[in-house]
Design a protein around this motif. Sequence first.
Motif, PDB file in Angstrom:
ATOM      1  N   SER A  21       1.207 -10.061  -6.326  1.00 50.86           N
ATOM      2  CA  SER A  21       0.960  -8.821  -5.599  1.00 50.86           C
ATOM      3  C   SER A  21      -0.393  -8.264  -6.016  1.00 50.86           C
ATOM      4  N   TYR A  35       0.192  -3.753  -2.648  1.00 49.46           N
ATOM      5  CA  TYR A  35       0.698  -2.708  -3.536  1.00 49.46           C
ATOM      6  C   TYR A  35      -0.315  -1.556  -3.615  1.00 49.46           C
ATOM      7  N   VAL A  85       1.238  -8.703 -11.037  1.00 53.17           N
ATOM      8  CA  VAL A  85       0.457  -7.806 -10.184  1.00 53.17           C
ATOM      9  C   VAL A  85      -0.961  -7.762 -10.734  1.00 53.17           C
ATOM     10  N   ASP A 135       6.396  -6.702  -2.799  1.00 55.92           N
ATOM     11  CA  ASP A 135       5.555  -6.974  -1.647  1.00 55.92           C
ATOM     12  C   ASP A 135       4.178  -7.413  -2.147  1.00 55.92           C
ATOM     13  N   PRO A 136       3.496  -8.314  -1.455  1.00 54.30           N
ATOM     14  CA  PRO A 136       2.181  -8.767  -1.918  1.00 54.30           C
ATOM     15  C   PRO A 136       1.087  -7.700  -1.858  1.00 54.30           C
TER      16      PRO A 136
END
Length: 203
Positions: free
Chosen positions: A173, A8, A153, A5-6
């Motif tokens: 993310s 976090y 990320v 998911d973008p």
Amino acid sequence: MVQLDPFYPIVRDTDWLARLLPVGIRLVQLRIKDASYEVVEAEITKALRLCAKAGCQLVVNDYWSAAIDAGADFVHLGQEDLASADLTAIRRAGIKVGISSHSDEELETALAAAPDYVALGPIYPTLLKKMPWAPQGLERIATWKARIACPLVVIGGITPERAPDVFVAGADSVAVITDIVTHQSPEQRTETWMSLTQPLRGR
């Protein structure tokens, strides 16, 4: 390739997790510090139960052995933890791995472990803890994204105002701690983040 998911968020215990899950988060890291193995395993087990009910993916920070015992499906390792972790046992348990990195040397170490995602930080100055690394900046995001085949990320000083530039630079993310936990309304701030990143889901 694993899909992240973008947004976090990172929380320190299941009390925080229980506060944010109703907002609809889809990815979260449980980062417990200085606790006994029994406490850690109990927290992971509770977190897994809460996340399963809410449809959220849980990442366990550092405690890979407890993550195996509790049946987690994702662990995040810092460079020191990576050096002592039994990657064979982690992979045998079917657990995916995310790895922190802060320099070119650490990136090479991370990539040698064939991670499911790489984390880069701090992007901006952060108030959470004193960092031995200078802020990485947006250009480093683009450079690293071009070097890796897994999701990237990014973490460190990222706010909703800064996030669009971070995503344009190549982040998959954004990991967030301080911007949420120090806000006067963490739940409302989480809603802001969820709304901001909604257009990026399913891309």
